[in-house]
Structure formats: structure tokens, C-alpha cells
Design a protein around this motif. Structure first.
Motif, PDB file in Angstrom:
ATOM      1  N   GLU A   1       1.080  -1.139  -0.051  1.00 31.20           N
ATOM      2  CA  GLU A   1       0.060   0.052   0.033  1.00 31.20           C
ATOM      3  C   GLU A   1       0.840   1.441   0.163  1.00 31.20           C
ATOM      4  O   GLU A   1       1.814   1.211   0.610  1.00 31.20           O
ATOM      5  CB  GLU A   1      -0.790   0.080   1.170  1.00 31.20           C
ATOM      6  N   TYR A   2       0.591   2.331  -0.512  1.00 26.61           N
ATOM      7  CA  TYR A   2       1.158   3.587  -0.721  1.00 26.61           C
ATOM      8  C   TYR A   2       0.170   4.567  -0.506  1.00 26.61           C
ATOM      9  O   TYR A   2      -1.125   4.525  -0.716  1.00 26.61           O
ATOM     10  CB  TYR A   2       1.735   3.563  -1.954  1.00 26.61           C
ATOM     11  N   ALA A   3       0.509   5.974  -0.441  1.00 29.45           N
ATOM     12  CA  ALA A   3      -0.142   7.129  -0.420  1.00 29.45           C
ATOM     13  C   ALA A   3       0.458   8.261  -0.969  1.00 29.45           C
ATOM     14  O   ALA A   3       1.815   8.126  -0.938  1.00 29.45           O
ATOM     15  CB  ALA A   3      -0.599   7.604   0.869  1.00 29.45           C
ATOM     16  N   ILE A   4       0.069   9.002  -1.344  1.00 28.60           N
ATOM     17  CA  ILE A   4       0.654  10.271  -1.980  1.00 28.60           C
ATOM     18  C   ILE A   4       1.033  11.463  -0.987  1.00 28.60           C
ATOM     19  O   ILE A   4       0.042  11.811  -0.326  1.00 28.60           O
ATOM     20  CB  ILE A   4       0.015  10.904  -3.244  1.00 28.60           C
ATOM     21  N   HIS A   5       2.219  11.280  -0.421  1.00 28.44           N
ATOM     22  CA  HIS A   5       2.371  12.290   0.870  1.00 28.44           C
ATOM     23  C   HIS A   5       2.879  13.682   0.263  1.00 28.44           C
ATOM     24  O   HIS A   5       2.973  14.459   1.254  1.00 28.44           O
ATOM     25  CB  HIS A   5       3.591  11.741   1.585  1.00 28.44           C
TER      26      HIS A   5
ATOM     27  N   PHE B   1      -3.764  23.103  -7.895  1.00 27.19           N
ATOM     28  CA  PHE B   1      -4.623  21.923  -7.474  1.00 27.19           C
ATOM     29  C   PHE B   1      -4.114  21.422  -6.491  1.00 27.19           C
ATOM     30  O   PHE B   1      -2.973  21.074  -6.101  1.00 27.19           O
ATOM     31  CB  PHE B   1      -4.631  21.020  -8.565  1.00 27.19           C
ATOM     32  N   GLU B   2      -5.063  20.929  -5.669  1.00 23.23           N
ATOM     33  CA  GLU B   2      -4.498  19.794  -4.235  1.00 23.23           C
ATOM     34  C   GLU B   2      -4.576  18.392  -4.686  1.00 23.23           C
ATOM     35  O   GLU B   2      -5.577  17.871  -5.613  1.00 23.23           O
ATOM     36  CB  GLU B   2      -5.606  19.945  -3.021  1.00 23.23           C
ATOM     37  N   VAL B   3      -3.610  17.860  -4.420  1.00 23.73           N
ATOM     38  CA  VAL B   3      -3.675  16.152  -4.475  1.00 23.73           C
ATOM     39  C   VAL B   3      -3.721  15.708  -3.483  1.00 23.73           C
ATOM     40  O   VAL B   3      -2.939  16.179  -2.402  1.00 23.73           O
ATOM     41  CB  VAL B   3      -2.377  15.832  -5.411  1.00 23.73           C
ATOM     42  N   HIS B   4      -4.877  14.826  -3.048  1.00 20.31           N
ATOM     43  CA  HIS B   4      -4.901  14.184  -1.875  1.00 20.31           C
ATOM     44  C   HIS B   4      -4.348  12.929  -1.796  1.00 20.31           C
ATOM     45  O   HIS B   4      -3.865  12.205  -2.425  1.00 20.31           O
ATOM     46  CB  HIS B   4      -6.435  14.305  -1.551  1.00 20.31           C
ATOM     47  N   GLU B   5      -4.096  12.365  -0.458  1.00 20.70           N
ATOM     48  CA  GLU B   5      -3.444  11.146  -0.036  1.00 20.70           C
ATOM     49  C   GLU B   5      -3.665  10.050  -0.872  1.00 20.70           C
ATOM     50  O   GLU B   5      -2.989   9.083  -1.489  1.00 20.70           O
ATOM     51  CB  GLU B   5      -3.639  11.002   1.374  1.00 20.70           C
ATOM     52  N   PHE B   6      -5.091   9.753  -0.980  1.00 20.82           N
ATOM     53  CA  PHE B   6      -5.438   8.433  -1.646  1.00 20.82           C
ATOM     54  C   PHE B   6      -6.225   8.635  -3.024  1.00 20.82           C
ATOM     55  O   PHE B   6      -7.191   8.156  -3.498  1.00 20.82           O
ATOM     56  CB  PHE B   6      -6.332   7.675  -0.700  1.00 20.82           C
ATOM     57  N   GLU B   7      -5.727  10.007  -3.478  1.00 18.14           N
ATOM     58  CA  GLU B   7      -6.478  10.273  -4.889  1.00 18.14           C
ATOM     59  C   GLU B   7      -6.403   9.381  -6.002  1.00 18.14           C
ATOM     60  O   GLU B   7      -5.298   8.603  -6.055  1.00 18.14           O
ATOM     61  CB  GLU B   7      -5.754  11.633  -5.449  1.00 18.14           C
ATOM     62  N   SER B   8      -7.084   9.096  -6.974  1.00 15.07           N
ATOM     63  CA  SER B   8      -7.175   8.251  -7.861  1.00 15.07           C
ATOM     64  C   SER B   8      -5.818   8.376  -8.761  1.00 15.07           C
ATOM     65  O   SER B   8      -5.424   9.611  -9.377  1.00 15.07           O
ATOM     66  CB  SER B   8      -8.409   8.176  -8.831  1.00 15.07           C
ATOM     67  N   LEU B   9      -5.021   7.396  -9.008  1.00  9.74           N
ATOM     68  CA  LEU B   9      -3.838   7.725  -9.881  1.00  9.74           C
ATOM     69  C   LEU B   9      -4.316   7.970 -11.349  1.00  9.74           C
ATOM     70  O   LEU B   9      -3.456   8.997 -11.720  1.00  9.74           O
ATOM     71  CB  LEU B   9      -3.211   6.408  -9.900  1.00  9.74           C
ATOM     72  N   ASP B  10      -5.435   7.396 -11.882  1.00 13.95           N
ATOM     73  CA  ASP B  10      -5.824   8.144 -13.159  1.00 13.95           C
ATOM     74  C   ASP B  10      -6.120   9.417 -13.241  1.00 13.95           C
ATOM     75  O   ASP B  10      -5.500  10.062 -14.106  1.00 13.95           O
ATOM     76  CB  ASP B  10      -6.982   7.122 -13.692  1.00 13.95           C
ATOM     77  N   ARG B  11      -6.829   9.991 -12.020  1.00 15.09           N
ATOM     78  CA  ARG B  11      -6.919  11.456 -12.090  1.00 15.09           C
ATOM     79  C   ARG B  11      -5.840  12.042 -11.842  1.00 15.09           C
ATOM     80  O   ARG B  11      -5.612  13.192 -12.745  1.00 15.09           O
ATOM     81  CB  ARG B  11      -8.154  11.873 -11.079  1.00 15.09           C
ATOM     82  N   VAL B  12      -4.954  11.794 -11.309  1.00 17.51           N
ATOM     83  CA  VAL B  12      -3.578  12.617 -10.709  1.00 17.51           C
ATOM     84  C   VAL B  12      -2.858  12.587 -12.107  1.00 17.51           C
ATOM     85  O   VAL B  12      -2.363  13.708 -12.641  1.00 17.51           O
ATOM     86  CB  VAL B  12      -2.945  12.075  -9.589  1.00 17.51           C
ATOM     87  N   VAL B  13      -2.475  11.490 -12.571  1.00 15.67           N
ATOM     88  CA  VAL B  13      -1.677  11.633 -13.890  1.00 15.67           C
ATOM     89  C   VAL B  13      -2.398  12.194 -14.874  1.00 15.67           C
ATOM     90  O   VAL B  13      -1.797  13.180 -15.813  1.00 15.67           O
ATOM     91  CB  VAL B  13      -1.420   9.965 -14.421  1.00 15.67           C
ATOM     92  N   THR B  14      -3.645  12.117 -15.243  1.00 16.75           N
ATOM     93  CA  THR B  14      -4.444  12.941 -16.217  1.00 16.75           C
ATOM     94  C   THR B  14      -4.150  14.527 -15.975  1.00 16.75           C
ATOM     95  O   THR B  14      -3.994  15.207 -16.819  1.00 16.75           O
ATOM     96  CB  THR B  14      -5.759  12.634 -16.396  1.00 16.75           C
ATOM     97  N   LEU B  15      -4.552  14.727 -14.754  1.00 14.84           N
ATOM     98  CA  LEU B  15      -4.335  16.463 -14.341  1.00 14.84           C
ATOM     99  C   LEU B  15      -2.992  16.865 -14.562  1.00 14.84           C
ATOM    100  O   LEU B  15      -2.683  17.855 -14.928  1.00 14.84           O
ATOM    101  CB  LEU B  15      -4.977  16.563 -12.864  1.00 14.84           C
TER     102      LEU B  15
END
Length: 175
Positions: A60-64, A72-86
Motif C-alpha cells: 500500500e502507498y499514499a501520496i504524501h 490544484f490539491e492532490v489528496h493522499e489517496f487520490e485516484s492515480l488515473d485522475r492525478v496523472v491526467t491532471l
């Protein structure tokens, strides 16, 4: 340090055992989500907590942390699909995309925002510069008429009519 959007993905098994173990991942306009997942998997595979036998497995991992997401805010358990697209869209279009998404959208899906941005973004310029370009390219005015044309008022009319908007030095069609 790069100006690209990037995330710091950390191993939760290591974090829970008191180790700071993670990886910074730069995301450019060609990065896909599978590349990011592979880098996270490689980082988890090198877990200190597993090496020191403090944990059986690190899965398990989290975005720290994150950088260069233009507000834009990137949250700890944000979808990787959304983070990468953004991140990919910010890397490709820069601040213009962030300004658009923040000011001219309201909770749409990221793919819908990308499509709307592509349709509505005109360029980095003032609305008055856009008015000059529009008159030059679209209206067949004689040279003498161009010298008397009030570009500033025309730009204001474009904005007041709801056809165009300028935000932070970027011009967008309003649709």
C-alpha cells in the motif's frame, strides 16, 4: 528541480514502521498511469520495512507530497488515473489549463474538462490583443477603417456579451 508536476508516493508499511521510504515521480505530457504504477511498485519492492523484517509485505502507498500542480490539491489517496491526467494536462498546457479548470468548470469529469479546454482556449494574450487579431483575420476592413476602429471597446463588447473572457492573461471562448 523540474517544473513538471510530480508526486511523492510513500510506502505505508515503511511509514508505519518509522521509515521514510518513497519516490518522487515526475509526470510529463507523455506519462501514462501504468508508468506511474510501475515506479510505485518498484519503490514498494525495495521496502526497508520488509528488508528489516518489520513487515511481511509492502503493498500500500499514499501520496504524501506533490509539486507544480498550479494550485490544484492532490489528496493522499487520490485516484492515480485522475492525478496523472491532471498532471499531464498541466505539463502540456501549463497555467492556462489550471486557470481554466479553476474558473470555468464546476466538478466535471477530468476528461470533460480536457475537452472543454481544447474547445475554449484561445491563447495567452489580452482580450484587446485578441480583438486586434480577430479584426485582422476575420473582418475585411479597409486600412483607413482599421486606424479608427476602437479595439478596446470591441474587446469589452466581446466580454460583456459573454462570448469571450480573459482570466490572468489567458483568453477563452465562453460556451
Amino acid at each position: 528541480m523540474s517544473d513538471l508536476p510530480r508526486i511523492y508516493a510513500a510506502s505505508l508499511a515503511d511509514y508505519n514502521c518509522g521509515h521514510l521510504h518513497g519516490v518522487w515521480i515526475d509526470i510529463d505530457e507523455t506519462t501514462d498511469v501504468d508508468e506511474v504504477r510501475e515506479k510505485i511498485s518498484a519503490m514498494l519492492g525495495d521496502s526497508l520495512a520488509v528488508i528489516y523484517r518489520e513487515a511481511e509485505v509492502a503493498e500500500e502507498y499514499a501520496i504524501h507530497d506533490f509539486d507544480n500542480f498550479q494550485g490544484f490539491e492532490v489528496h493522499e489517496f487520490e485516484s492515480l488515473d485522475r492525478v496523472v491526467t491532471l498532471a499531464r494536462l498541466i505539463a502540456e498546457h501549463g497555467k492556462a489549463f489550471a486557470v481554466f479548470a479553476e474558473n470555468l468548470t464546476s466538478g466535471e469529469d477530468i476528461d470533460d474538462i480536457e475537452s472543454a479546454f481544447t474547445d475554449q482556449f484561445v491563447g495567452e494574450m489580452s482580450l484587446e490583443d485578441y480583438a486586434y487579431d480577430y479584426v485582422d483575420e476575420c473582418l475585411d476592413l479597409p486600412e483607413i477603417a482599421r486606424s479608427y476602429f476602437d479595439y478596446e471597446k470591441f474587446a469589452r463588447d466581446l466580454e460583456l456579451s459573454g462570448d469571450m473572457i480573459e482570466i490572468e492573461g489567458f483568453v477563452f471562448h465562453c460556451r
